[in-house]
Design a protein around this motif. Structure first.
Motif, PDB file in Angstrom:
ATOM      1  N   ASN A  58      -9.985  -9.714  -1.233  1.00  0.00           N
ATOM      2  CA  ASN A  58      -8.633  -9.164  -1.333  1.00  0.00           C
ATOM      3  C   ASN A  58      -7.686 -10.244  -1.879  1.00  0.00           C
ATOM      4  OD1 ASN A  58      -9.816  -7.003   0.194  1.00  0.00           O
ATOM      5  ND2 ASN A  58      -7.759  -6.473   0.901  1.00  0.00           N
ATOM      6  N   PHE A  59      -6.937  -9.895  -2.915  1.00  0.00           N
ATOM      7  CA  PHE A  59      -5.962 -10.822  -3.488  1.00  0.00           C
ATOM      8  C   PHE A  59      -4.560 -10.379  -3.067  1.00  0.00           C
ATOM      9  CE2 PHE A  59      -7.363  -7.660  -6.604  1.00  0.00           C
ATOM     10  CZ  PHE A  59      -6.172  -6.994  -6.894  1.00  0.00           C
ATOM     11  N   SER A  60      -3.700 -11.336  -2.806  1.00  0.00           N
ATOM     12  CA  SER A  60      -2.335 -11.049  -2.353  1.00  0.00           C
ATOM     13  C   SER A  60      -1.488 -10.497  -3.493  1.00  0.00           C
ATOM     14  CB  SER A  60      -1.677 -12.311  -1.797  1.00  0.00           C
ATOM     15  OG  SER A  60      -2.355 -12.773  -0.646  1.00  0.00           O
ATOM     16  N   ILE A  61      -0.628  -9.537  -3.164  1.00  0.00           N
ATOM     17  CA  ILE A  61       0.355  -9.019  -4.118  1.00  0.00           C
ATOM     18  C   ILE A  61       1.678  -9.718  -3.811  1.00  0.00           C
ATOM     19  CG2 ILE A  61       1.488  -6.979  -5.049  1.00  0.00           C
ATOM     20  CD1 ILE A  61      -1.555  -6.983  -5.389  1.00  0.00           C
ATOM     21  N   PRO A  62       2.128 -10.646  -4.659  1.00  0.00           N
ATOM     22  CA  PRO A  62       3.324 -11.459  -4.372  1.00  0.00           C
ATOM     23  C   PRO A  62       4.551 -10.615  -4.017  1.00  0.00           C
ATOM     24  CG  PRO A  62       2.191 -12.266  -6.325  1.00  0.00           C
ATOM     25  CD  PRO A  62       1.533 -10.974  -5.974  1.00  0.00           C
ATOM     26  N   GLY A  63       5.269 -11.069  -2.998  1.00  0.00           N
ATOM     27  CA  GLY A  63       6.521 -10.443  -2.635  1.00  0.00           C
ATOM     28  C   GLY A  63       6.403  -9.156  -1.848  1.00  0.00           C
ATOM     29  N   THR A  64       5.186  -8.766  -1.472  1.00  0.00           N
ATOM     30  CA  THR A  64       5.007  -7.487  -0.778  1.00  0.00           C
ATOM     31  C   THR A  64       4.436  -7.637   0.627  1.00  0.00           C
ATOM     32  OG1 THR A  64       2.753  -7.133  -1.618  1.00  0.00           O
ATOM     33  CG2 THR A  64       4.588  -6.351  -2.982  1.00  0.00           C
ATOM     34  N   PHE A 180       5.238   4.559  -1.711  1.00  0.00           N
ATOM     35  CA  PHE A 180       4.588   3.293  -1.379  1.00  0.00           C
ATOM     36  C   PHE A 180       3.175   3.205  -1.973  1.00  0.00           C
ATOM     37  CE2 PHE A 180       7.663   3.107   2.282  1.00  0.00           C
ATOM     38  CZ  PHE A 180       8.279   1.923   1.883  1.00  0.00           C
ATOM     39  N   MET A 181       2.405   4.283  -1.892  1.00  0.00           N
ATOM     40  CA  MET A 181       1.031   4.284  -2.403  1.00  0.00           C
ATOM     41  C   MET A 181       0.998   4.064  -3.910  1.00  0.00           C
ATOM     42  SD  MET A 181      -1.555   4.517  -0.290  1.00  0.00           S
ATOM     43  CE  MET A 181      -2.871   5.299  -1.239  1.00  0.00           C
ATOM     44  N   GLN A 182       1.825   4.790  -4.638  1.00  0.00           N
ATOM     45  CA  GLN A 182       1.778   4.684  -6.100  1.00  0.00           C
ATOM     46  C   GLN A 182       2.276   3.322  -6.569  1.00  0.00           C
ATOM     47  OE1 GLN A 182       0.070   8.140  -5.849  1.00  0.00           O
ATOM     48  NE2 GLN A 182       0.238   7.142  -7.807  1.00  0.00           N
ATOM     49  N   SER A 183       3.330   2.810  -5.937  1.00  0.00           N
ATOM     50  CA  SER A 183       3.892   1.538  -6.394  1.00  0.00           C
ATOM     51  C   SER A 183       2.940   0.372  -6.134  1.00  0.00           C
ATOM     52  CB  SER A 183       5.241   1.285  -5.716  1.00  0.00           C
ATOM     53  OG  SER A 183       5.099   1.252  -4.299  1.00  0.00           O
ATOM     54  N   ILE A 184       2.370   0.298  -4.942  1.00  0.00           N
ATOM     55  CA  ILE A 184       1.496  -0.835  -4.630  1.00  0.00           C
ATOM     56  C   ILE A 184       0.192  -0.767  -5.420  1.00  0.00           C
ATOM     57  CG2 ILE A 184       0.247   0.160  -2.650  1.00  0.00           C
ATOM     58  CD1 ILE A 184       1.642  -3.439  -2.980  1.00  0.00           C
ATOM     59  N   HIS A 185      -0.318   0.448  -5.660  1.00  0.00           N
ATOM     60  CA  HIS A 185      -1.570   0.567  -6.423  1.00  0.00           C
ATOM     61  C   HIS A 185      -1.352   0.419  -7.926  1.00  0.00           C
ATOM     62  CE1 HIS A 185      -3.180   2.069  -2.565  1.00  0.00           C
ATOM     63  NE2 HIS A 185      -4.284   1.497  -3.016  1.00  0.00           N
ATOM     64  N   LEU A 186      -0.095   0.526  -8.358  1.00  0.00           N
ATOM     65  CA  LEU A 186       0.220   0.170  -9.742  1.00  0.00           C
ATOM     66  C   LEU A 186       0.006  -1.323  -9.938  1.00  0.00           C
ATOM     67  CD1 LEU A 186       1.374   0.673 -12.566  1.00  0.00           C
ATOM     68  CD2 LEU A 186       3.673   0.446 -11.590  1.00  0.00           C
ATOM     69  N   ALA A 187       0.508  -2.127  -9.001  1.00  0.00           N
ATOM     70  CA  ALA A 187       0.325  -3.579  -9.082  1.00  0.00           C
ATOM     71  C   ALA A 187      -1.156  -3.949  -8.979  1.00  0.00           C
ATOM     72  CB  ALA A 187       1.123  -4.256  -7.963  1.00  0.00           C
ATOM     73  N   ILE A 188      -1.857  -3.317  -8.039  1.00  0.00           N
ATOM     74  CA  ILE A 188      -3.289  -3.598  -7.873  1.00  0.00           C
ATOM     75  C   ILE A 188      -4.056  -3.211  -9.132  1.00  0.00           C
ATOM     76  CG2 ILE A 188      -5.366  -2.969  -6.568  1.00  0.00           C
ATOM     77  CD1 ILE A 188      -3.527  -2.574  -4.125  1.00  0.00           C
ATOM     78  N   GLY A 189      -3.680  -2.074  -9.735  1.00  0.00           N
ATOM     79  CA  GLY A 189      -4.364  -1.610 -10.941  1.00  0.00           C
ATOM     80  C   GLY A 189      -4.203  -2.553 -12.108  1.00  0.00           C
ATOM     81  N   ILE A 190      -3.019  -3.146 -12.250  1.00  0.00           N
ATOM     82  CA  ILE A 190      -2.778  -4.104 -13.337  1.00  0.00           C
ATOM     83  C   ILE A 190      -3.664  -5.333 -13.171  1.00  0.00           C
ATOM     84  CG2 ILE A 190      -1.079  -5.676 -14.337  1.00  0.00           C
ATOM     85  CD1 ILE A 190       1.056  -3.546 -13.714  1.00  0.00           C
ATOM     86  N   ASP A 251      -4.421  -4.250   3.100  1.00  0.00           N
ATOM     87  CA  ASP A 251      -4.621  -3.777   1.737  1.00  0.00           C
ATOM     88  C   ASP A 251      -3.572  -2.719   1.390  1.00  0.00           C
ATOM     89  OD1 ASP A 251      -5.397  -1.308   2.774  1.00  0.00           O
ATOM     90  OD2 ASP A 251      -7.534  -1.639   2.466  1.00  0.00           O
ATOM     91  N   GLY A 252      -3.627  -2.219   0.151  1.00  0.00           N
ATOM     92  CA  GLY A 252      -2.596  -1.314  -0.326  1.00  0.00           C
ATOM     93  C   GLY A 252      -2.411  -0.073   0.528  1.00  0.00           C
ATOM     94  N   LEU A 253      -3.514   0.523   0.988  1.00  0.00           N
ATOM     95  CA  LEU A 253      -3.434   1.721   1.821  1.00  0.00           C
ATOM     96  C   LEU A 253      -2.860   1.391   3.195  1.00  0.00           C
ATOM     97  CD1 LEU A 253      -3.934   4.652   2.544  1.00  0.00           C
ATOM     98  CD2 LEU A 253      -6.372   4.108   2.885  1.00  0.00           C
ATOM     99  N   GLU A 254      -3.379   0.322   3.821  1.00  0.00           N
ATOM    100  CA  GLU A 254      -2.875  -0.084   5.140  1.00  0.00           C
ATOM    101  C   GLU A 254      -1.395  -0.454   5.070  1.00  0.00           C
ATOM    102  OE1 GLU A 254      -7.079  -2.033   6.782  1.00  0.00           O
ATOM    103  OE2 GLU A 254      -5.560  -3.274   5.796  1.00  0.00           O
TER     104      GLU A 254
END
Length: 350
Positions: A58-64, A180-190, A251-254
């Motif tokens: 799992n990689f961190s999503i900065p600022g979240t 929340f789901m769409q925004s965080i998984h947008l970052a993960i998808g990139i 993670d993004g879902l949690e």
């Protein structure tokens, strides 16, 4: 994006499992007709093992305060084809669910559709494939990887929201959870798209023939056997070592559940959910990617997680190879039956 059982009702879970079984059966029929499937088996095994290991990181999503991991669908589909890639991802999810308790048993069908179907058949077939349809290049592969990963994860994230809505999980109001789901998984998808693009460009540079239907325009820098060895070695290093550095953030879902309901995990205490949890606890001998032994020291826990990762890689390879061989065996039986029918028809004509 592994869903827990508490997010779905038995009706929704069973419906999605039936859907997943249908896509799996169709994929088996498709790979049965592939002429080179026998030669593809070692590649399916090691690439599947690599994705299993990569999902441990799992990689961190900065600022979240959140984290994410790659789903691997675009990577698998680009190398193996969408059907073989999907079957490999199904194998990974089964191993994670049954032996590591990662993702609920009741929610297994949901996870297969959300992470496997949308990546392999939507993100890859509709996006990635169209971007590189004219010709392969490093730039096109990178763009296709990012777009395919983002679209695949966005579809998967939206599906999670619909499944929880249909299940009546009232603690997760639709609009808030969706945002929340769409925004965080947008970052993960990139991030996943960039990682996928780099890996696929490595293959394009060295063995373009490994990429599904890629034009062969140059000599190979390294042998196919060496590529397989590199992928397997990378999987072992990631699963047995780098995974120990994985982010501890949810993670993004949690994270989305936490932001929506105030709790990272929801619970369901009805009879069916409790029995399914009991079953999964019995099969998950490496629960949470470690040995379920009390009073372990920090060093022992680290060693346990490392060994668990390597065991998972071995099991994943075994499951993928088993499923593929069973598919080929079915193909051989069909060939025999076709030959018998052809001979019978000739005798009838005489």
């Amino acid at each position: 994006m592994h869903m827990a059982d508490a997010l779905v009702t038995p009706m929704v879970g069973c419906t999605m499992l039936i859907a997943a079984a249908g896509v799996t059966a169709n994929s088996v029929n498709k790979i049965r007709n592939e002429e080179d499937i026998q030669n593809k088996i070692p590649l399916m095994g090691v690439v599947g093992a690599f994705v299993f290991a990569a999902q441990m990181v799992n990689f961190s999503i900065p600022g979240t305060g959140s984290s994410g991991h790659i789903a691997g669908g675009i990577l698998l589909a680009a190398i193996l084809g969408p059907e073989a890639g999907f079957l490999s991802l199904v194998s990974i999810l089964i191993v994670q669910c049954l032996f590591f308790g990662d993702g609920g048993l009741l929610a297994l069908g949901c996870n297969i559709i959300n992470m496997g179907f949308f990546s392999c058949f939507i993100g890859y077939k509709l996006i990635y494939k169209n971007v590189i349809s004219k010709n392969y290049s490093k730039k096109r592969i990178m763009v296709a990887s990012i777009l395919g990963s983002v679209i695949g994860l966005q579809c998967g994230a939206f599906s999670v929201v619909l499944e929880t809505l249909t299940s009546g999980v009232t603690k997760l109001p639709f609009t808030t959870f969706l945002i929340f789901m769409q925004s965080i998984h947008l970052a993960i998808g990139i991030v996943e798209g960039i990682v996928t693009g780099l890996l696929l460009n490595f293959l394009y540079q060295n063995r373009p023939d490994i990429l599904e239907k890629a034009a062969i325009t140059k000599s190979y820098n390294i042998t196919k056997k060496k590529v397989i060895s590199i992928i397997l070695a990378s999987a072992l290093v990631i699963g047995g070592g780098i995974s120990l550095l994985a982010s501890s953030h949810p993670d993004g879902l949690e994270w989305s559940i936490l932001k929506t309901s105030g709790s990272e995990e929801l619970t369901a205490n009805d009879y069916i959910h409790e029995k399914i949890v009991e079953v999964q606890n019995k099969t998950a001998f490496l629960l949470d990617y470690g040995f379920n032994v009390d009073n372990l020291s920090v060093t022992e826990e680290i060693i346990g997680k490392s060994i668990a990762g390597i065991i998972g890689i071995v099991i994943t390879i075994g499951i993928i190879v088993l499923i593929t061989h069973l598919s080929i065996r079915g193909k051989k039986l069909y060939v025999v039956n076709d030959n018998v029918n052809e001979i019978e028809e000739k005798f009838k004509d005489k």
